[in-house]
Scaffold this motif. Sequence first.
Motif, PDB file in Angstrom:
ATOM      1  N   SER A   1       0.956  -1.249  -0.088  1.00  0.00           N
ATOM      2  CA  SER A   1      -0.116  -0.172  -0.059  1.00  0.00           C
ATOM      3  C   SER A   1       0.912   1.219  -0.127  1.00  0.00           C
ATOM      4  N   SER A   2       2.136   1.230   0.737  1.00  0.00           N
ATOM      5  CA  SER A   2       2.934   2.273   0.719  1.00  0.00           C
ATOM      6  C   SER A   2       3.415   2.634  -0.429  1.00  0.00           C
ATOM      7  N   ILE A   3       3.811   1.656  -1.172  1.00  0.00           N
ATOM      8  CA  ILE A   3       4.243   1.585  -2.863  1.00  0.00           C
ATOM      9  C   ILE A   3       3.366   2.373  -3.653  1.00  0.00           C
ATOM     10  N   ASN A   4       2.085   1.876  -3.789  1.00  0.00           N
ATOM     11  CA  ASN A   4       1.148   2.478  -4.329  1.00  0.00           C
ATOM     12  C   ASN A   4       0.852   4.007  -3.992  1.00  0.00           C
ATOM     13  N   HIS A   5       0.835   4.236  -2.761  1.00  0.00           N
ATOM     14  CA  HIS A   5       0.832   5.551  -2.473  1.00  0.00           C
ATOM     15  C   HIS A   5       2.097   6.548  -2.894  1.00  0.00           C
ATOM     16  N   MET A   6       3.149   5.955  -2.931  1.00  0.00           N
ATOM     17  CA  MET A   6       4.225   6.495  -3.501  1.00  0.00           C
ATOM     18  C   MET A   6       4.095   7.179  -4.889  1.00  0.00           C
ATOM     19  N   SER A   7       3.318   6.314  -5.675  1.00  0.00           N
ATOM     20  CA  SER A   7       2.976   6.759  -6.993  1.00  0.00           C
ATOM     21  C   SER A   7       1.940   8.120  -7.056  1.00  0.00           C
ATOM     22  N   TRP A   8       1.217   8.058  -6.023  1.00  0.00           N
ATOM     23  CA  TRP A   8       0.435   9.450  -5.957  1.00  0.00           C
ATOM     24  C   TRP A   8       1.106  10.546  -5.510  1.00  0.00           C
ATOM     25  N   MET A   9       2.072  10.194  -4.490  1.00  0.00           N
ATOM     26  CA  MET A   9       3.112  11.423  -4.133  1.00  0.00           C
ATOM     27  C   MET A   9       4.168  11.779  -5.249  1.00  0.00           C
ATOM     28  N   LEU A  10       4.516  10.885  -6.268  1.00  0.00           N
ATOM     29  CA  LEU A  10       5.408  11.251  -7.090  1.00  0.00           C
ATOM     30  C   LEU A  10       4.794  12.101  -8.114  1.00  0.00           C
ATOM     31  N   PHE A  11       3.567  11.816  -8.536  1.00  0.00           N
ATOM     32  CA  PHE A  11       2.879  12.624  -9.410  1.00  0.00           C
ATOM     33  C   PHE A  11       2.353  13.752  -9.242  1.00  0.00           C
ATOM     34  N   SER A  12       2.017  14.071  -7.883  1.00  0.00           N
ATOM     35  CA  SER A  12       1.607  15.165  -7.201  1.00  0.00           C
ATOM     36  C   SER A  12       3.152  16.030  -7.103  1.00  0.00           C
ATOM     37  N   MET A  13       4.347  15.231  -6.966  1.00  0.00           N
ATOM     38  CA  MET A  13       5.398  16.064  -7.016  1.00  0.00           C
ATOM     39  C   MET A  13       5.727  16.760  -8.469  1.00  0.00           C
ATOM     40  N   LEU A  14       5.191  16.000  -9.379  1.00  0.00           N
ATOM     41  CA  LEU A  14       5.711  16.754 -10.922  1.00  0.00           C
ATOM     42  C   LEU A  14       4.899  17.625 -11.072  1.00  0.00           C
ATOM     43  N   ILE A  15       3.649  18.128 -10.252  1.00  0.00           N
ATOM     44  CA  ILE A  15       3.105  18.979 -10.659  1.00  0.00           C
ATOM     45  C   ILE A  15       3.493  20.231  -9.821  1.00  0.00           C
ATOM     46  N   ASN A  16       3.152  20.111  -8.373  1.00  0.00           N
ATOM     47  CA  ASN A  16       3.587  21.104  -7.689  1.00  0.00           C
ATOM     48  C   ASN A  16       3.923  20.520  -6.154  1.00  0.00           C
TER      49      ASN A  16
END
Length: 333
Positions: free
Chosen positions: A174-189
Amino acid sequence: MLFSPYKTMFFLSLISGTILSISSSSWLLAWIGLELNLMSFIPLISSKTNLISSEAALKYFLIQALGSAIIVFSSTMLTIYSSFSLLAISFALLLKMGACPFHFWFPQVMEGMNWLHATLLMTVQKLAPMFLISYLTFNMFCWVAIAAAACFSAIIGAIGGLNQTSLRKILAFSSINHMSWMLFSMLINETSWIIYFVLYALITTSITMLFFSLQAYYFSNLINAQCSTLSKTISMMALFSLGGLPPFSGFIPKWIVVQEMIYCSYFHAMILLLFSSLITLYFYIRLSISSISLSHPQNKWVNNSNHVTSPLKIIFYFMNLFGLLVPSLLFIL
């Protein structure tokens, strides 16, 4: 002892290393902060009496040492091959925080820890690498590498959690899956990923502390736990919140990230993230149904002994249910 003086000292040193990495102005200082963080975390998770914890500490040390070596080697070549060096540093940071395709060590290390150490691994230990990798998004090669790692993390984190009976491995994927959300949000702002990380850390802490109070590490432990129905209900609501079910607090950061991705026209990535979240919700719901429907017979004295943790339960309630208050607050404003 849970809070012995030397553990408190190592914990403060761990926090200091994280702060040093985040606030550093050069890769050398960032590397020093990461090494201070690593050298403080190893004594916390290792144990003379538990060979599994010692094995997890050794695996974690080897992986983090490899990542640090890549960072040192790449930072020396920044003036010669800048793009290649930044790409290698981004790979090393992805390895350090357990993002796909460098995720292989993360569930195995999680399996050898207790819930307190697993909480640190899923929250505090990801903070410094994520801040450092957010500084690399200006480079095109790093941007592509981070986006690819986010896509693979969403898929692996969703599929890997299926057919798992260990609660620590479920939370690891689940933490690996949530990292995908954080990485994409990092690319935005940066604001959106910091909001996501803070809420994710709060919800994850509430789940791990509830499992720690129940001493539940597998499905069978959760089913046979001698606890009140209220404790199991709080645990299930925390899992639903972590999965991003709309009424709960975990839906708020995903809602923010989805809106930002729509604004930036990342439609394909958004569909992938939403589909992976549905899969994670599936095994959360499966866990919840199994825990509630297959309850173990309880004695009355067991239920009466849980009054000590009632203030903690109230805090966990608020962490996972304050999302229900957001629409009311917006209506009032």
